[in-house]
Scaffold this motif. Sequence first.
Motif, PDB file in Angstrom:
ATOM      1  N   MET A  58       0.745  -4.808  -7.541  1.00 19.30           N
ATOM      2  CA  MET A  58       0.716  -6.246  -7.393  1.00 19.30           C
ATOM      3  C   MET A  58       1.716  -6.616  -6.296  1.00 19.30           C
ATOM      4  O   MET A  58       2.831  -6.132  -6.282  1.00 19.30           O
ATOM      5  CB  MET A  58       1.100  -6.895  -8.719  1.00 19.30           C
ATOM      6  N   SER A  59       1.316  -7.473  -5.385  1.00 18.22           N
ATOM      7  CA  SER A  59       2.210  -7.876  -4.306  1.00 18.22           C
ATOM      8  C   SER A  59       3.275  -8.824  -4.839  1.00 18.22           C
ATOM      9  O   SER A  59       3.112  -9.456  -5.885  1.00 18.22           O
ATOM     10  CB  SER A  59       1.429  -8.563  -3.184  1.00 18.22           C
ATOM     11  N   ILE A  60       4.362  -8.923  -4.107  1.00 22.29           N
ATOM     12  CA  ILE A  60       5.454  -9.807  -4.510  1.00 22.29           C
ATOM     13  C   ILE A  60       4.980 -11.258  -4.573  1.00 22.29           C
ATOM     14  O   ILE A  60       5.355 -12.001  -5.475  1.00 22.29           O
ATOM     15  CB  ILE A  60       6.675  -9.643  -3.577  1.00 22.29           C
ATOM     16  N   GLN A  61       4.114 -11.657  -3.647  1.00 24.15           N
ATOM     17  CA  GLN A  61       3.601 -13.027  -3.655  1.00 24.15           C
ATOM     18  C   GLN A  61       2.788 -13.301  -4.915  1.00 24.15           C
ATOM     19  O   GLN A  61       2.926 -14.350  -5.540  1.00 24.15           O
ATOM     20  CB  GLN A  61       2.742 -13.312  -2.414  1.00 24.15           C
ATOM     21  N   ASN A  62       1.927 -12.368  -5.293  1.00 24.07           N
ATOM     22  CA  ASN A  62       1.116 -12.536  -6.498  1.00 24.07           C
ATOM     23  C   ASN A  62       1.985 -12.551  -7.743  1.00 24.07           C
ATOM     24  O   ASN A  62       1.740 -13.307  -8.677  1.00 24.07           O
ATOM     25  CB  ASN A  62       0.065 -11.429  -6.617  1.00 24.07           C
ATOM     26  N   TRP A  63       3.011 -11.690  -7.765  1.00 21.25           N
ATOM     27  CA  TRP A  63       3.889 -11.639  -8.923  1.00 21.25           C
ATOM     28  C   TRP A  63       4.608 -12.976  -9.104  1.00 21.25           C
ATOM     29  O   TRP A  63       4.667 -13.514 -10.207  1.00 21.25           O
ATOM     30  CB  TRP A  63       4.900 -10.499  -8.776  1.00 21.25           C
ATOM     31  N   VAL A  64       5.161 -13.518  -8.017  1.00 19.78           N
ATOM     32  CA  VAL A  64       5.865 -14.806  -8.100  1.00 19.78           C
ATOM     33  C   VAL A  64       4.893 -15.914  -8.484  1.00 19.78           C
ATOM     34  O   VAL A  64       5.211 -16.772  -9.306  1.00 19.78           O
ATOM     35  CB  VAL A  64       6.602 -15.122  -6.779  1.00 19.78           C
ATOM     36  N   PHE A  65       3.689 -15.906  -7.915  1.00 14.73           N
ATOM     37  CA  PHE A  65       2.698 -16.927  -8.264  1.00 14.73           C
ATOM     38  C   PHE A  65       2.381 -16.878  -9.755  1.00 14.73           C
ATOM     39  O   PHE A  65       2.338 -17.905 -10.418  1.00 14.73           O
ATOM     40  CB  PHE A  65       1.419 -16.755  -7.442  1.00 14.73           C
ATOM     41  N   ASP A  66       2.173 -15.675 -10.305  1.00 13.57           N
ATOM     42  CA  ASP A  66       1.893 -15.545 -11.739  1.00 13.57           C
ATOM     43  C   ASP A  66       3.062 -16.058 -12.573  1.00 13.57           C
ATOM     44  O   ASP A  66       2.864 -16.702 -13.601  1.00 13.57           O
ATOM     45  CB  ASP A  66       1.593 -14.093 -12.102  1.00 13.57           C
ATOM     46  N   LEU A  67       4.274 -15.783 -12.135  1.00 10.26           N
ATOM     47  CA  LEU A  67       5.461 -16.233 -12.853  1.00 10.26           C
ATOM     48  C   LEU A  67       5.565 -17.749 -12.851  1.00 10.26           C
ATOM     49  O   LEU A  67       5.937 -18.362 -13.846  1.00 10.26           O
ATOM     50  CB  LEU A  67       6.720 -15.624 -12.217  1.00 10.26           C
ATOM     51  N   LEU A  68       5.200 -18.371 -11.732  1.00 10.73           N
ATOM     52  CA  LEU A  68       5.340 -19.813 -11.590  1.00 10.73           C
ATOM     53  C   LEU A  68       4.123 -20.606 -12.050  1.00 10.73           C
ATOM     54  O   LEU A  68       4.178 -21.828 -12.097  1.00 10.73           O
ATOM     55  CB  LEU A  68       5.625 -20.161 -10.125  1.00 10.73           C
ATOM     56  N   GLN A  69       3.040 -19.949 -12.391  1.00 13.68           N
ATOM     57  CA  GLN A  69       1.803 -20.639 -12.740  1.00 13.68           C
ATOM     58  C   GLN A  69       1.992 -21.738 -13.781  1.00 13.68           C
ATOM     59  O   GLN A  69       1.476 -22.830 -13.603  1.00 13.68           O
ATOM     60  CB  GLN A  69       0.741 -19.639 -13.193  1.00 13.68           C
TER      61      GLN A  69
END
Length: 88
Positions: free
Chosen positions: A1-12
């Motif tokens: 998982m890319s860092i961008q996707n990980w942060v997006f999932d965290l902030l969803q």
Amino acid sequence: MSIQNWVFDLLQPALTSPNPPISAKSRSMTLETIRFDIQDFLKTPEQQAGILEAALEDGDPDLIATIIGDIREAQRRNGSDAPKATDE
């Protein structure tokens, strides 16, 4: 998982809150900004491990160093410093 996707999932959850930071005023849209600090979202060891894993997969040494610093600061803020080695 890319860092961008990980942060997006965290902030969803914050992104889909019932009070989004955008409000309409007359005919124009006004954008209200909010302070963002990743350390506010790194409260559990699982969250900290997840972002570090994503940074390691990315492979950028500067990003990895930044994430390690963010994790350390989050631990300090939460009063959950990493266990210290003891002499026995």
